[in-house]
Design a protein around this motif. Structure first.
Motif, short mmCIF file in Angstrom:
data_model
loop_
_atom_site.label_atom_id
_atom_site.label_comp_id
_atom_site.label_asym_id
_atom_site.label_seq_id
_atom_site.Cartn_x
_atom_site.Cartn_y
_atom_site.Cartn_z
N SER A 138 19.13 -23.48 57.98
CA SER A 138 19.23 -22.28 58.80
C SER A 138 20.58 -22.20 59.52
O SER A 138 21.07 -23.18 60.06
N GLY A 139 21.17 -21.01 59.50
CA GLY A 139 22.43 -20.78 60.19
C GLY A 139 23.68 -21.06 59.38
O GLY A 139 24.79 -20.78 59.83
N LYS A 140 23.51 -21.58 58.18
CA LYS A 140 24.67 -21.92 57.36
C LYS A 140 25.07 -20.75 56.45
O LYS A 140 24.30 -19.81 56.24
N THR A 141 26.28 -20.85 55.91
CA THR A 141 26.79 -19.86 54.96
C THR A 141 26.87 -20.49 53.59
O THR A 141 27.46 -21.56 53.43
N VAL A 142 26.26 -19.82 52.60
CA VAL A 142 26.22 -20.32 51.24
C VAL A 142 27.10 -19.45 50.36
O VAL A 142 26.93 -18.23 50.31
N GLY A 143 28.05 -20.06 49.67
CA GLY A 143 28.87 -19.34 48.70
C GLY A 143 28.34 -19.57 47.31
O GLY A 143 28.15 -20.71 46.88
N ILE A 144 28.10 -18.48 46.59
CA ILE A 144 27.58 -18.54 45.22
C ILE A 144 28.68 -18.04 44.28
O ILE A 144 29.17 -16.91 44.44
N ILE A 145 29.06 -18.87 43.33
CA ILE A 145 30.06 -18.47 42.34
C ILE A 145 29.35 -18.16 41.03
O ILE A 145 28.77 -19.04 40.41
N GLU A 164 23.51 -16.98 55.66
CA GLU A 164 24.38 -15.92 55.15
C GLU A 164 24.77 -16.30 53.73
O GLU A 164 25.21 -17.43 53.48
N VAL A 165 24.61 -15.39 52.80
CA VAL A 165 24.92 -15.67 51.40
C VAL A 165 26.07 -14.78 50.95
O VAL A 165 26.00 -13.55 51.04
N LEU A 166 27.14 -15.41 50.47
CA LEU A 166 28.31 -14.71 49.94
C LEU A 166 28.40 -14.98 48.45
O LEU A 166 28.34 -16.13 48.02
N ALA A 167 28.54 -13.93 47.64
CA ALA A 167 28.57 -14.09 46.19
C ALA A 167 29.90 -13.59 45.64
O ALA A 167 30.39 -12.52 46.04
N TYR A 168 30.44 -14.37 44.72
CA TYR A 168 31.67 -13.95 44.03
C TYR A 168 31.42 -14.01 42.53
O TYR A 168 30.95 -15.01 42.01
N ASP A 169 31.75 -12.91 41.84
CA ASP A 169 31.64 -12.86 40.39
C ASP A 169 32.83 -12.09 39.85
O ASP A 169 32.98 -10.89 40.08
N THR A 173 31.34 -5.79 39.32
CA THR A 173 31.73 -5.00 40.48
C THR A 173 30.46 -4.40 41.08
O THR A 173 29.46 -4.21 40.40
N ALA A 174 30.51 -4.13 42.37
CA ALA A 174 29.39 -3.50 43.09
C ALA A 174 28.08 -4.26 42.85
O ALA A 174 27.04 -3.68 42.55
N TYR A 175 28.13 -5.57 42.98
CA TYR A 175 26.96 -6.40 42.70
C TYR A 175 26.26 -6.91 43.95
O TYR A 175 25.28 -7.63 43.86
N GLY A 176 26.76 -6.58 45.12
CA GLY A 176 26.07 -6.99 46.34
C GLY A 176 24.68 -6.41 46.41
O GLY A 176 24.42 -5.31 45.92
N ASP A 177 23.75 -7.14 47.01
CA ASP A 177 22.39 -6.67 47.14
C ASP A 177 21.81 -7.18 48.45
O ASP A 177 22.54 -7.71 49.29
N LYS A 178 20.50 -7.05 48.63
CA LYS A 178 19.89 -7.45 49.90
C LYS A 178 19.86 -8.96 50.09
O LYS A 178 19.59 -9.43 51.18
N TYR A 179 20.16 -9.71 49.03
CA TYR A 179 20.13 -11.17 49.12
C TYR A 179 21.51 -11.78 49.30
O TYR A 179 21.62 -12.92 49.78
N ALA A 181 25.98 -10.81 49.90
CA ALA A 181 27.07 -9.85 50.07
C ALA A 181 28.15 -10.12 49.03
O ALA A 181 28.53 -11.27 48.80
N GLU A 182 28.62 -9.06 48.40
CA GLU A 182 29.76 -9.19 47.48
C GLU A 182 30.96 -9.70 48.26
O GLU A 182 31.29 -9.17 49.32
N SER A 183 31.59 -10.73 47.74
CA SER A 183 32.61 -11.41 48.52
C SER A 183 33.82 -11.73 47.65
O SER A 183 33.91 -11.34 46.48
#
Length: 308
Positions: A138-145, A164-169, A173-179, A181-183
């Protein structure tokens, strides 16, 4: 169509395909030589990862219309040659994405809370509470590649942990969702506490996680790899852990998973990695549940049905 299955599959695969009107030969014991000798008589081929689908083999598959890969990874298949021969390729990441996501979360929680060590200590009558004080997700930031099937499933499983979940792909494009954030890589470098890989193995991604990249993170991170071991070397992992760039690592996959074929350098580097208490291993089983074993068949059968 005549379909040849060359790897061990869940028993449901044959009736699923026969219900679609296909003739199925289930031959998981066949070796590469046997495949090359008989593959010309089939329109369909269903595989796991026993043998490379390279040009030598595919040139013998003169009637082939499709290959079905029972799983997600395609690095064992000459995709360019399939395109040239106009052979369709199906794979089934939808079948094991939930298993991979659950496994990644589970291993991370084991690492954070010293479950393995604590369990072994208590079994021996050792009661050390302070030594096994855990870390909260809890409280951490997860980066998903990589935010495809696996990355999205992992983000969904994290949604109940107040992270907080940050996703990079790179390829979407425009792939952010409720789970998630596009990052960007830059934002992940700045904010991530945890980095999780969900990309395929290609010439571009092989060893792309190196020390130079890891040094860009603004704070020490935890590392998760349930994708492909060749994305990061043993040496890079050891150096990053030694220098405390990585606080810990969760590894379902390894640079070389065939222990008997490791070079002497790989063996020494792996042994060093295996001595680290802040590294947790599993034997490439993240997507290998009883449920996914059957779901993969269902996904493949549906894709074959739609295509033909």
């Amino acid at each position: 169509m005549r379909i040849l299955i060359i790897d061990e599959m869940h028993e449901s695969i044959v009736p699923l395909l026969e219900e679609l009107g296909h003739q199925v030969d289930y031959k998981p014991e066949v070796d590469r030589k046997g495949i090359i000798e008989c593959v010309g008589g089939y329109e369909g081929l269903i595989i796991r990862s026993k043998t490379k689908m390279d040009q030598e083999l595919l040139e013998k598959a003169t009637n082939l219309k499709f290959i079905g890969r029972a799983g997600a990874g395609l690095d064992n298949i000459d995709i360019d040659f399939l395109d040239f021969k106009n052979v369709q390729l199906f794979h089934a990441p939808e079948g094991n994405r939930d298993a991979v996501a659950e496994h990644a979360v589970g291993m991370l929680l084991v690492l954070f809370n010293y479950f393995n060590r604590a369990d072994q200590q208590v079994r021996k009558g050792i009661w050390r509470r302070e030594e096994n004080r855990g870390e909260e997700l809890s409280g951490k930031t997860v980066g998903i590649i990589g935010y495809g099937n696996m990355g999205q499933a992992f983000a969904k499983r994290l949604s109940g942990f107040d992270v907080e979940v940050l996703a990079y792909d790179k390829y979407r494009t425009a792939y952010g969702d409720k789970y998630a954030a596009e990052s960007s890589w830059e934002e992940i470098f700045q904010k991530a506490d945890i980095l999780s890989l969900h990309v395929p193995l290609t010439t571009e991604t092989r060893n792309f996680i190196d020390i130079a990249l890891l040094e860009k993170f603004q704070k020490p991170i935890y590392f998760i790899n349930t994708a492909r071991g060749e994305l990061i070397s043993f040496d890079t992992l050891n150096e990053a852990l030694q220098e405390k760039i990585l606080k810990g690592a969760v590894l379902d996959v390894l640079e070389n998973e065939k222990f008997g074929t490791m070079t002497q350098a790989q063996q020494l580097s792996f042994e060093q990695l295996a001595q680290r208490e802040n590294v947790l291993f599993s034997p490439h089983v993240a997507g290998w549940t009883h449920q996914s074993y059957e779901k993969i068949n269902q996904v493949l059968a549906q894709k074959i049905k739609r295509a033909f």
